[in-house]
Design a protein around this motif. Structure first.
Motif, PDB file in Angstrom:
ATOM      1  N   PHE A   1      81.772  64.129  35.881  1.00  0.00           N
ATOM      2  CA  PHE A   1      80.642  64.989  36.226  1.00  0.00           C
ATOM      3  C   PHE A   1      79.363  64.199  36.000  1.00  0.00           C
ATOM      4  O   PHE A   1      79.071  63.766  34.880  1.00  0.00           O
ATOM      5  CB  PHE A   1      80.646  66.258  35.372  1.00  0.00           C
ATOM      6  N   LEU A   2      78.608  63.992  37.070  1.00  0.00           N
ATOM      7  CA  LEU A   2      77.336  63.289  36.989  1.00  0.00           C
ATOM      8  C   LEU A   2      76.224  64.316  36.800  1.00  0.00           C
ATOM      9  O   LEU A   2      75.806  64.988  37.745  1.00  0.00           O
ATOM     10  CB  LEU A   2      77.108  62.464  38.260  1.00  0.00           C
TER      11      LEU A   2
ATOM     12  N   ILE B   1      81.680  64.135  40.658  1.00  0.00           N
ATOM     13  CA  ILE B   1      81.158  65.434  41.080  1.00  0.00           C
ATOM     14  C   ILE B   1      79.701  65.523  40.669  1.00  0.00           C
ATOM     15  O   ILE B   1      79.355  65.274  39.509  1.00  0.00           O
ATOM     16  CB  ILE B   1      81.939  66.595  40.433  1.00  0.00           C
ATOM     17  N   THR B   2      78.846  65.884  41.602  1.00  0.00           N
ATOM     18  CA  THR B   2      77.432  66.060  41.269  1.00  0.00           C
ATOM     19  C   THR B   2      77.189  67.458  40.730  1.00  0.00           C
ATOM     20  O   THR B   2      78.007  68.366  40.895  1.00  0.00           O
ATOM     21  CB  THR B   2      76.528  65.873  42.496  1.00  0.00           C
ATOM     22  N   GLY B   3      76.018  67.646  40.108  1.00  0.00           N
ATOM     23  CA  GLY B   3      75.541  68.981  39.811  1.00  0.00           C
ATOM     24  C   GLY B   3      74.945  69.612  41.055  1.00  0.00           C
ATOM     25  O   GLY B   3      75.026  69.066  42.164  1.00  0.00           O
ATOM     26  N   SER B   4      74.308  70.748  40.871  1.00  0.00           N
ATOM     27  CA  SER B   4      73.819  71.522  42.014  1.00  0.00           C
ATOM     28  C   SER B   4      72.508  70.994  42.592  1.00  0.00           C
ATOM     29  O   SER B   4      72.117  71.403  43.685  1.00  0.00           O
ATOM     30  CB  SER B   4      73.622  72.984  41.602  1.00  0.00           C
TER      31      SER B   4
ATOM     32  N   SER C   1      74.332  73.285  49.568  1.00  0.00           N
ATOM     33  CA  SER C   1      73.639  74.437  48.982  1.00  0.00           C
ATOM     34  C   SER C   1      73.620  74.349  47.469  1.00  0.00           C
ATOM     35  O   SER C   1      74.632  74.015  46.840  1.00  0.00           O
ATOM     36  CB  SER C   1      74.301  75.742  49.393  1.00  0.00           C
ATOM     37  N   MET C   2      72.486  74.713  46.881  1.00  0.00           N
ATOM     38  CA  MET C   2      72.386  74.785  45.434  1.00  0.00           C
ATOM     39  C   MET C   2      73.122  75.994  44.871  1.00  0.00           C
ATOM     40  O   MET C   2      73.387  76.048  43.669  1.00  0.00           O
ATOM     41  CB  MET C   2      70.915  74.827  45.012  1.00  0.00           C
ATOM     42  N   CYS C   3      73.423  76.962  45.705  1.00  0.00           N
ATOM     43  CA  CYS C   3      74.061  78.191  45.225  1.00  0.00           C
ATOM     44  C   CYS C   3      75.588  78.151  45.279  1.00  0.00           C
ATOM     45  O   CYS C   3      76.247  79.083  44.806  1.00  0.00           O
ATOM     46  CB  CYS C   3      73.564  79.392  46.034  1.00  0.00           C
TER      47      CYS C   3
ATOM     48  N   ALA D   1      71.140  75.130  33.232  1.00  0.00           N
ATOM     49  CA  ALA D   1      71.991  76.286  32.927  1.00  0.00           C
ATOM     50  C   ALA D   1      72.881  76.639  34.108  1.00  0.00           C
ATOM     51  O   ALA D   1      74.035  77.052  33.937  1.00  0.00           O
ATOM     52  CB  ALA D   1      71.127  77.483  32.525  1.00  0.00           C
ATOM     53  N   GLY D   2      72.376  76.476  35.333  1.00  0.00           N
ATOM     54  CA  GLY D   2      73.175  76.798  36.506  1.00  0.00           C
ATOM     55  C   GLY D   2      74.391  75.916  36.664  1.00  0.00           C
ATOM     56  O   GLY D   2      75.438  76.358  37.155  1.00  0.00           O
ATOM     57  N   ASP D   3      74.302  74.665  36.233  1.00  0.00           N
ATOM     58  CA  ASP D   3      75.433  73.749  36.396  1.00  0.00           C
ATOM     59  C   ASP D   3      76.627  74.119  35.524  1.00  0.00           C
ATOM     60  O   ASP D   3      77.728  73.589  35.716  1.00  0.00           O
ATOM     61  CB  ASP D   3      74.993  72.311  36.128  1.00  0.00           C
ATOM     62  N   PHE D   4      76.440  75.035  34.592  1.00  0.00           N
ATOM     63  CA  PHE D   4      77.580  75.476  33.788  1.00  0.00           C
ATOM     64  C   PHE D   4      78.562  76.331  34.587  1.00  0.00           C
ATOM     65  O   PHE D   4      79.700  76.511  34.169  1.00  0.00           O
ATOM     66  CB  PHE D   4      77.105  76.222  32.543  1.00  0.00           C
TER      67      PHE D   4
END
Length: 740
Positions: free
Chosen positions: A370-371, A495-498, A709-711, A456-459
């Motif tokens: 996870f990057l 894997i990237t974050g959002s 998408s970030m969502c 927090a969203g990446d959790f």
């Protein structure tokens, strides 16, 4: 903290670095107004406290921390300045001359210091206030010029001290850099003295150095600073004020001069005079900025350093890093790689200070990496945008400020984000991670989306990995920048974050090399690889971003100031450097909006034999109709394919799905528009306003799955992790884990 009081100090902390390997240590800096505080370590796997979202999941780790610590209140210094110390100045004495240029970007109502000579808590200083430039000795004004100062205008000045008198000359420069009217004030020196009592040779630019902290900070540019150990004739002063280089006029009489347009990364500017002291810069004033001689024909400091002979100072800049360490944490060898937080608490307040644990050197614990997009977390750290988005609030009625947001507004010492402006309206170009970043925290709801976002969203993604029993290691952006491809090569899939928005050239190169060499990348976000970002070569905790003149931005750079001071690279968008994210991921930033997120409709290509496995087990006609972030899979900022000439989507990219149902609350990114016509830019009208899910295979056996998408990751926990978004993501990840 209590919601009703945002002015009082609270318990806050930050780490000396964002990640450490097993067996290494991290130092933490804590401000504890009540004195004693306690601490424990938590491994975080989910932070969502809302009903139906999976709950808050964490593990308290056994560590070697003490039961309690002695604390004290700590504050970061505010305002930048420059300084040198030369003991020969008071020894040499008078006569003495000084020429300089300044460019105010605020019109102060209180005193702001351009140059000060300091000693025993007193000073002799050239000061501006309410349109007046004056020379003040030990608090008494002896020479005053009423200029009716203008903002964003260059002025040149000269001070000559001889025969018991001081002469101060100031002129406003024309557009072509020539002197306008000469304004002069001559006054006798008090008791024949110029330097303050106790002067030891300490000279400060853009502030006054009293007995305590610097004060009376100047906001604007100062440049072309030249000292001469002799009186300078009136005709010579006129030549200098008219733009003739002071060195050529004064020759061997020059005792101090600094070429501020050279080596712009350094926070120490060498003196051009051999043996004379360097100019030290404090709290990161901005370099690689245009000076009084800039004529707009060249836009790179290295080409015309004399035209960039200036430094930009701001009285509200916070670079951090000046707290005293409070405790040191040893990373135990049995701690899994992942996201952790040091929870500090004192019975009234608490703070959760994030950090990352990596495997020990040479050890790979997982096939999955996870990057963490930590540059994005830092870029948004302590953003104040929520306080100026009145129009957005009126249109949506959804802006919800957290206690942390309100605290940031009340406490300028925690500093600004890249999404803020300095008080003079100049955009923030430098940000530091060595300060408390209150929205880089678990549980922080974002004011814009009223949901978890960024850190927090990446959790949602990490929680999903934990739910499916998929072991993973973590890496931060700074780790990738330092180590490059070496950090990625051991892993089957990255894997990237959002929201991996801010990336350096070394990061871009490493990811491209990884994919070209057979690596698998899952880009599970959007608006990624967007802004060219630089780490300071000597102080990697500080990032630099120049917004330039295009892109979805909160300010526009001043003309001639797009090149990064830290690296000499062109700033602004990666797209404008020919390195659009399309080449790496197949898609790039295309639109944004914060209304209801939309689902994806699979394309006909998704049913082809070579891609059908991605949708195995998916029975839904639409993918992502529900989600924890804006209620669906495609929203916030979204990416699409774009076959731009030379640097767009590679032709071998396959579109697996495209959004349906985006409203006119979603609008195209400005860099995609060449003309703007009414009624043609919203999500229901403009074909560019969409998110694309894509597959891109490389000749070297690599592959990239992108969602645009970030969502997207906010859909993963829906229905107990049993939904179309979750299934598609799991299908791809399982294949990538096995493929290499």
């Amino acid at each position: 903290m209590t919601a009703e009081d945002y002015s009082r100090p609270r318990l806050l902390g930050y780490p000396d670095r964002l990640s450490a390997r097993q067996g290494e240590s991290i130092a933490f800096f804590v401000s504890a107004p009540k004195g004693k505080f306690s601490a424990e370590v938590h491994r975080l796997t989910s932070v969502d406290k809302r009903e139906g979202a999976g709950g808050f999941k964490h593990e308290v780790m056994t560590s070697r921390l003490s039961p309690s610590y002695e604390g004290a209140e700590q504050k970061s210094s505010i305002g930048n300045y420059a300084e040198f110390v030369d003991p020969t100045l008071p020894v040499r004495g008078l006569p003495f001359s000084l020429t300089f240029a300044f460019f105010p970007t605020l019109l102060p109502t209180s005193e702001e210091t351009l140059i000060s000579f300091n000693g025993n808590g007193r000073s002799t200083a050239i000061i501006i206030s309410e349109g007046i430039v004056k020379l003040v000795i030990n608090g008494s004004s002896i020479a005053k010029i009423d200029l009716k100062l203008s903002k964003h205008t260059w002025y040149r000045g000269a001070l000559v001290v001889e025969n018991g008198a001081a002469s101060l000359k100031i002129t406003k420069l024309t557009v072509l850099g020539k002197a306008g009217e000469f304004n002069e004030a001559v006054a006798p020196l008090i008791n024949g003295g110029f330097f303050p009592s106790g002067f030891s040779g300490r000279v400060t630019l853009a502030a006054e150095k009293g007995a305590a902290a610097p004060r009376n900070h100047f906001t604007g540019k100062i440049g072309d600073v030249i000292f001469a150990g002799a009186a300078v004739a009136a005709e010579e002063i006129k030549l200098i004020l008219n733009g003739v280089a002071a060195e050529s006029v004064l020759g061997a009489r020059v005792t101090h001069a600094w070429s501020m347009g050279r080596n712009t990364a350094s926070m120490v500017v060498p003196n051009d005079v051999s043996g004379a002291p360097a100019l030290a810069l404090f709290n990161f004033p901005m370099r690689a900025v245009t000076g009084s001689r800039w004529r707009s024909s060249h836009h790179h400091p290295e080409l015309v350093p004399d035209q960039y002979n200036a430094i930009f100072f701001h009285r509200d800049m916070v670079a951090g890093g000046d707290w005293k360490p409070s405790l040191e944490l040893k990373i135990e060898s049995e701690w899994r790689s992942g996201v952790y937080a040091l929870r500090i608490h004192d019975g009234t307040d608490e703070d959760w200070v994030p950090f990352y644990v990596r495997p020990a050197a040479g050890v790979r614990r997982s096939k999955v990496l996870f990057l963490a997009p930590t540059n994005t977390y830092i870029a948004y750290g302590n953003e104040h945008r929520s306080y100026i988005e009145g129009e957005f609030s009126m249109k949506t009625g959804r802006v919800q400020l957290q206690d942390a947001d309100k605290y940031v507004e009340a406490h300028p010492e925690v500093g600004l984000s890249l999404y803020d402006e300095h008080e003079d309206g100049a955009g923030v170009a430098y940000v530091s991670r060595l300060r408390p970043l209150l929205n880089f925290r678990p549980f922080h709801f974002n004011w814009l989306t009223d949901s978890y976002r960024n850190f927090a969203g990446d959790f949602y993604l990490l929680d999903w990995l934990e739910h499916h029993g998929i072991d993973y290691d973590v890496l931060t952006d700074e780790d990738l920048h330092v180590e490059g491809l070496t950090a990625l090569k051991p892993y089957n899939v990255v894997i990237t974050g959002s929201h991996p928005e801010y990336v350096s050239e070394r990061m871009m190169d490493a990811l491209q090399e990884y994919v070209d060499g057979g690596g698998k990348l899952m880009y599970l976000g959007a608006n990624g690889f967007y802004w060219a970002t630089s780490f300071h070569p000597d102080f990697p905790h500080v990032l630099e971003v120049r917004r330039g003149h295009s892109g979805a931005r909160n300010y526009t750079s001043l003309p001639g100031e797009i090149v990064h001071a830290f690296t000499g690279e062109q700033g602004s968008l990666w797209r404008h450097r020919g390195r659009s994210s399309h080449r790496l991921t197949g898609i790039g930033s295309g639109a944004m909006g914060w209304a209801k997120a939309a689902p994806y409709k699979p394309s006909p290509q998704a049913k082809a034999a070579e891609h059908a496995w991605i949708f195995e087990g998916v029975m839904d006609d639409l993918i992502g109709t529900e989600g924890m972030m804006l209620g669906g899979a495609a929203g916030d900022e979204i990416d699409h394919t774009d076959y731009l000439d030379g640097y767009g989507t590679p032709p071998e990219t396959t579109v697996l799905g495209t959004t349906v149902g985006l409203t006119n609350h979603y609008q195209a990114f400005i860099e995609d528009l060449t003309y703007v016509f009414p009624g043609e830019q919203g999500g229901s009208e403009n074909p560019l306003v969409r998110a694309d899910m894509t597959w891109l295979a490389t000749n070297g056996g690599g592959a990239v799955f992108s969602v645009g998408s970030m969502c997207w990751i906010g859909c993963l926990p829906i229905n107990g992790y049993k939904n179309a978004v979750s299934r598609v993501t799991l299908n791809v990840l399982n294949r990538f884990i096995k493929d290499r």
